[in-house]
Design a protein around this motif. Structure first.
Motif, PDB file in Angstrom:
ATOM      1  N   CYS A  40       0.819  -1.219   0.000  1.00 31.33           N
ATOM      2  CA  CYS A  40       0.000   0.000   0.000  1.00 31.33           C
ATOM      3  C   CYS A  40       0.853   1.270   0.000  1.00 31.33           C
ATOM      4  CB  CYS A  40      -0.907   0.035   1.237  1.00 31.33           C
ATOM      5  SG  CYS A  40      -2.006  -1.383   1.404  1.00 31.33           S
ATOM      6  N   ILE A  41       2.109   1.161   0.406  1.00 29.17           N
ATOM      7  CA  ILE A  41       2.944   2.348   0.614  1.00 29.17           C
ATOM      8  C   ILE A  41       3.081   3.209  -0.644  1.00 29.17           C
ATOM      9  CG2 ILE A  41       5.262   3.164   1.234  1.00 29.17           C
ATOM     10  CD1 ILE A  41       5.331   0.863   3.296  1.00 29.17           C
ATOM     11  N   PRO A  42       3.422   2.662  -1.803  1.00 31.50           N
ATOM     12  CA  PRO A  42       3.530   3.541  -2.980  1.00 31.50           C
ATOM     13  C   PRO A  42       2.230   4.283  -3.290  1.00 31.50           C
ATOM     14  CG  PRO A  42       4.488   1.393  -3.448  1.00 31.50           C
ATOM     15  CD  PRO A  42       3.789   1.289  -2.115  1.00 31.50           C
ATOM     16  N   TYR A  43       1.109   3.611  -3.095  1.00 33.63           N
ATOM     17  CA  TYR A  43      -0.199   4.227  -3.369  1.00 33.63           C
ATOM     18  C   TYR A  43      -0.461   5.412  -2.440  1.00 33.63           C
ATOM     19  CZ  TYR A  43      -5.253   4.694  -3.939  1.00 33.63           C
ATOM     20  OH  TYR A  43      -6.512   5.185  -4.161  1.00 33.63           O
ATOM     21  N   VAL A  44      -0.206   5.250  -1.148  1.00 31.58           N
ATOM     22  CA  VAL A  44      -0.497   6.342  -0.211  1.00 31.58           C
ATOM     23  C   VAL A  44       0.528   7.469  -0.338  1.00 31.58           C
ATOM     24  CG1 VAL A  44      -1.759   4.875   1.409  1.00 31.58           C
ATOM     25  CG2 VAL A  44       0.662   5.269   1.785  1.00 31.58           C
ATOM     26  N   ARG A  45       1.754   7.153  -0.762  1.00 31.20           N
ATOM     27  CA  ARG A  45       2.754   8.202  -1.001  1.00 31.20           C
ATOM     28  C   ARG A  45       2.440   8.975  -2.276  1.00 31.20           C
ATOM     29  NH1 ARG A  45       8.356   5.213   0.549  1.00 31.20           N
ATOM     30  NH2 ARG A  45       8.377   5.843   2.737  1.00 31.20           N
ATOM     31  N   ASN A  46       1.732   8.347  -3.198  1.00 32.98           N
ATOM     32  CA  ASN A  46       1.382   8.977  -4.468  1.00 32.98           C
ATOM     33  C   ASN A  46       0.027   9.659  -4.379  1.00 32.98           C
ATOM     34  OD1 ASN A  46       1.998   9.657  -7.101  1.00 32.98           O
ATOM     35  ND2 ASN A  46       1.178   7.760  -7.961  1.00 32.98           N
ATOM     36  N   ASN A  47      -0.396   9.955  -3.173  1.00 30.52           N
ATOM     37  CA  ASN A  47      -1.637  10.683  -2.903  1.00 30.52           C
ATOM     38  C   ASN A  47      -2.879   9.981  -3.424  1.00 30.52           C
ATOM     39  OD1 ASN A  47      -2.688  12.819  -1.470  1.00 30.52           O
ATOM     40  ND2 ASN A  47      -2.784  14.173  -3.234  1.00 30.52           N
TER      41      ASN A  47
END
Length: 118
Positions: A40-47
């Motif tokens: 999930c980390i890339p998704y939440v960092r990419n807003n």
């Protein structure tokens, strides 16, 4: 004599069950939560742009399913609170909306302000 031995064995079995039972019901570890939700980390960092990665939704569903007891849910909640603060550039609103986007009903709001004891 035989009844004395049976009584002693019975007592030892009961004591063993009482000592081992809490270990069998230990709460989910933060390591398990973190590794399950790492996709999930890339998704939440990419807003939250684009679609939620399937691995992210799978992780959310598996952690939610594994958290069967109140102690498990509280442990997962505490782990999530710590993890949210450690993800640089993550959007808290995107994180809070992930379970809904994945069709998973989490029984508490995912936020650093959530009181995990209630």
């Amino acid at each position: 004599m035989a009844s004395s031995i049976v009584l002693r064995i019975t007592c030892m079995v009961l004591i063993s069950m009482m000592v081992c039972a809490p270990l069998a019901h230990a709460a989910i570890s933060c390591g398990t939560v973190q590794s399950s939700l790492a996709p999930c980390i890339p998704y939440v960092r990419n807003n939250g742009s684009g679609s939620v990665p399937p691995g992210c939704c799978k992780g959310i569903a598996s952690v939610n399913a594994a958290a069967k007891t109140t102690a498990d849910r509280q442990a997962v909640c505490e782990c999530l609170k710590k993890a949210i603060g450690a993800i640089a550039g993550a959007n808290p609103a995107v994180i809070a909306g992930l379970p809904g986007k994945c069709g998973v009903n989490v029984p508490y709001k995912i936020s650093t302000s959530t009181n995990c004891k209630t």
